[in-house]
Write an enzyme that holds these catalytic residues in place. Sequence first.
Site, PDB file in Angstrom:
ATOM      1  N   SER A 181       0.863  -1.196   0.000  1.00 36.66           N
ATOM      2  CA  SER A 181       0.000   0.000   0.000  1.00 36.66           C
ATOM      3  C   SER A 181       0.888   1.230   0.000  1.00 36.66           C
ATOM      4  CB  SER A 181      -0.882   0.028   1.251  1.00 36.66           C
ATOM      5  OG  SER A 181      -1.505   1.294   1.395  1.00 36.66           O
ATOM      6  N   TYR A 202      -0.780  -0.615  10.362  1.00 26.16           N
ATOM      7  CA  TYR A 202      -1.117  -1.036   8.995  1.00 26.16           C
ATOM      8  C   TYR A 202       0.012  -0.630   8.043  1.00 26.16           C
ATOM      9  CZ  TYR A 202      -3.529  -1.238   4.490  1.00 26.16           C
ATOM     10  OH  TYR A 202      -3.857  -1.507   3.179  1.00 26.16           O
TER      11      TYR A 202
HETATM   12  N1  LIG Z   1      -8.862  -0.909  -0.522  1.00 29.58           N
HETATM   13  C1  LIG Z   1      -7.843  -0.079  -0.315  1.00 29.58           C
HETATM   14  O1  LIG Z   1      -8.020   1.153  -0.184  1.00 29.58           O
HETATM   15  C2  LIG Z   1      -6.446  -0.635  -0.259  1.00 29.58           C
HETATM   16  C3  LIG Z   1      -5.385   0.251  -0.411  1.00 29.58           C
HETATM   17  C4  LIG Z   1      -4.087  -0.237  -0.350  1.00 29.58           C
HETATM   18  C5  LIG Z   1      -3.864  -1.586  -0.162  1.00 29.58           C
HETATM   19  N2  LIG Z   1      -4.916  -2.430  -0.002  1.00 29.58           N
HETATM   20  C6  LIG Z   1      -4.622  -3.848   0.247  1.00 29.58           C
HETATM   21  O2  LIG Z   1      -5.291  -4.646  -0.709  1.00 29.58           O
HETATM   22  C7  LIG Z   1      -5.508  -5.948  -0.186  1.00 29.58           C
HETATM   23  C8  LIG Z   1      -6.952  -6.361  -0.427  1.00 29.58           C
HETATM   24  O3  LIG Z   1      -7.782  -5.518   0.322  1.00 29.58           O
HETATM   25  P1  LIG Z   1      -9.224  -5.050  -0.142  1.00 29.58           P
HETATM   26  O4  LIG Z   1      -9.206  -3.579  -0.184  1.00 29.58           O
HETATM   27  O5  LIG Z   1      -9.667  -5.821  -1.319  1.00 29.58           O
HETATM   28  O6  LIG Z   1     -10.005  -5.449   1.192  1.00 29.58           O
HETATM   29  P2  LIG Z   1     -11.367  -6.251   1.441  1.00 29.58           P
HETATM   30  O7  LIG Z   1     -12.388  -5.875   0.426  1.00 29.58           O
HETATM   31  O8  LIG Z   1     -11.670  -6.050   2.887  1.00 29.58           O
HETATM   32  O9  LIG Z   1     -10.924  -7.749   1.169  1.00 29.58           O
HETATM   33  C9  LIG Z   1     -10.005  -8.389   1.999  1.00 29.58           C
HETATM   34  C10 LIG Z   1      -9.926  -9.843   1.611  1.00 29.58           C
HETATM   35  O10 LIG Z   1      -9.059 -10.501   2.542  1.00 29.58           O
HETATM   36  C11 LIG Z   1      -9.765 -11.586   3.139  1.00 29.58           C
HETATM   37  N3  LIG Z   1      -9.381 -11.738   4.536  1.00 29.58           N
HETATM   38  C12 LIG Z   1      -9.471 -10.836   5.529  1.00 29.58           C
HETATM   39  N4  LIG Z   1      -9.059 -11.364   6.693  1.00 29.58           N
HETATM   40  C13 LIG Z   1      -8.698 -12.656   6.417  1.00 29.58           C
HETATM   41  C14 LIG Z   1      -8.201 -13.724   7.186  1.00 29.58           C
HETATM   42  N5  LIG Z   1      -7.994 -13.597   8.505  1.00 29.58           N
HETATM   43  N6  LIG Z   1      -7.948 -14.902   6.579  1.00 29.58           N
HETATM   44  C15 LIG Z   1      -8.159 -15.051   5.253  1.00 29.58           C
HETATM   45  N7  LIG Z   1      -8.619 -14.067   4.460  1.00 29.58           N
HETATM   46  C16 LIG Z   1      -8.885 -12.886   5.040  1.00 29.58           C
HETATM   47  C17 LIG Z   1     -11.240 -11.213   3.035  1.00 29.58           C
HETATM   48  O11 LIG Z   1     -12.057 -12.371   2.957  1.00 29.58           O
HETATM   49  P3  LIG Z   1     -12.887 -13.039   4.151  1.00 29.58           P
HETATM   50  O12 LIG Z   1     -13.483 -11.949   4.976  1.00 29.58           O
HETATM   51  O13 LIG Z   1     -13.874 -13.882   3.418  1.00 29.58           O
HETATM   52  O14 LIG Z   1     -11.884 -13.861   4.891  1.00 29.58           O
HETATM   53  C18 LIG Z   1     -11.268 -10.535   1.671  1.00 29.58           C
HETATM   54  O15 LIG Z   1     -11.358 -11.484   0.651  1.00 29.58           O
HETATM   55  C19 LIG Z   1      -5.127  -5.870   1.304  1.00 29.58           C
HETATM   56  O16 LIG Z   1      -3.836  -6.413   1.488  1.00 29.58           O
HETATM   57  C20 LIG Z   1      -5.113  -4.386   1.580  1.00 29.58           C
HETATM   58  O17 LIG Z   1      -4.264  -4.033   2.646  1.00 29.58           O
HETATM   59  C21 LIG Z   1      -6.207  -1.998  -0.057  1.00 29.58           C
END
Ligand SMILES: NC(=O)c1ccc[n+]([C@@H]2O[C@H](COP(=O)([O-])OP(=O)(O)OC[C@H]3O[C@@H](n4cnc5c(N)ncnc54)[C@H](OP(=O)(O)O)[C@@H]3O)[C@@H](O)[C@H]2O)c1
Length: 266
Positions: free
Chosen positions: A140, A153
């Site tokens: 990120s 984070y």
């Molecule tokens: N969205 C943003 O603004 C942003 C910005 C920078 C980086 N990121 C990064 O992008 C990545 C994806 O995030 P996202 O934004 O797509 O978030 P999201 O919509 O909350 O999705 C997170 C995913 O991770 C899974 N997950 C969460 N806790 C888990 C656990 N304990 N075990 C297994 N799976 C788990 C969730 O599935 P379940 O709940 O079904 O387990 C879901 O599929 C992350 O690494 C995040 O830090 C996001």
Amino acid sequence: MKAKSTVLITGASTGIGAVYADRFAKRGHDLVLVARDLARLEALSERLRRETGANVDILQADLTDEVELAGVESRVRDDARIGILINNAGASAAGGFADQTPDDVAKLISLNTTALTRLVSAVTPRFVKAGEGSIINIASVVGLAPEFGLTVYGATKAFVLFLSQGLQLELGPKGVYVQVVLPSATRTEIWERSGRDVNTLPAVMEVDELVDAALVGFDRRESVTIPPLPDADQWKVFDAARQSMIPNYAQVHAADRYQPEKALAS
Ligand SMILES: NC(=O)c1ccc[n+]([C@@H]2O[C@H](COP(=O)([O-])OP(=O)(O)OC[C@H]3O[C@@H](n4cnc5c(N)ncnc54)[C@H](OP(=O)(O)O)[C@@H]3O)[C@@H](O)[C@H]2O)c1
């Protein structure tokens, strides 16, 4: 013709991981989808099988649970069809550091760094032996900016960036491609899950655009992909400044400003 490799994606039930699943299925890859929410994984896998004909396996696992994580490690270690690992699962935590408990921060570190590192470690010997394989780690921009106030984070994401850069140096010459992707605010559930309203942010990227941009970087075999950064030279200048310090670390003596007699005089 050699079959396209299978892609294992963590955090594939929604958000960025679910879009990666969609894109790689449409590119003709089979998938292994990992997350906790079985119903969502099943719905996504059914859609992708129907629309693309891909073989889609599901591994329901909480990656903060040692035993469940070990199951995913075995899969990436032993399944020779898996040629691309996407370490995407991640979470943020509500509040500032003073509001977070030791358990909150440990859970974040466990998911965002420990699980990711263990999966890379599990797959690496096989990829190195094969002389090929790709690892995509989702970090990120927060990992570059303590100013955003998401301290733990951001620290986990700085770890992912560093780890990926180290792996690029170690594994690149052995034929393994490592990409680290640094999204900025992207419209997914991560915000709501960590008690924040995404609509209060000054700018938010749509998740399809983020993943499609990250895949442009993947196809170019880019090492660090920052989809929102307009001027790629800014990253190059930043990284060059970091590298320019490296020869200066080898010193027998502390810098003048830390010599006690000179420090007293100033
Ligand atoms: N969205 C943003 O603004 C942003 C910005 C920078 C980086 N990121 C990064 O992008 C990545 C994806 O995030 P996202 O934004 O797509 O978030 P999201 O919509 O909350 O999705 C997170 C995913 O991770 C899974 N997950 C969460 N806790 C888990 C656990 N304990 N075990 C297994 N799976 C788990 C969730 O599935 P379940 O709940 O079904 O387990 C879901 O599929 C992350 O690494 C995040 O830090 C996001």
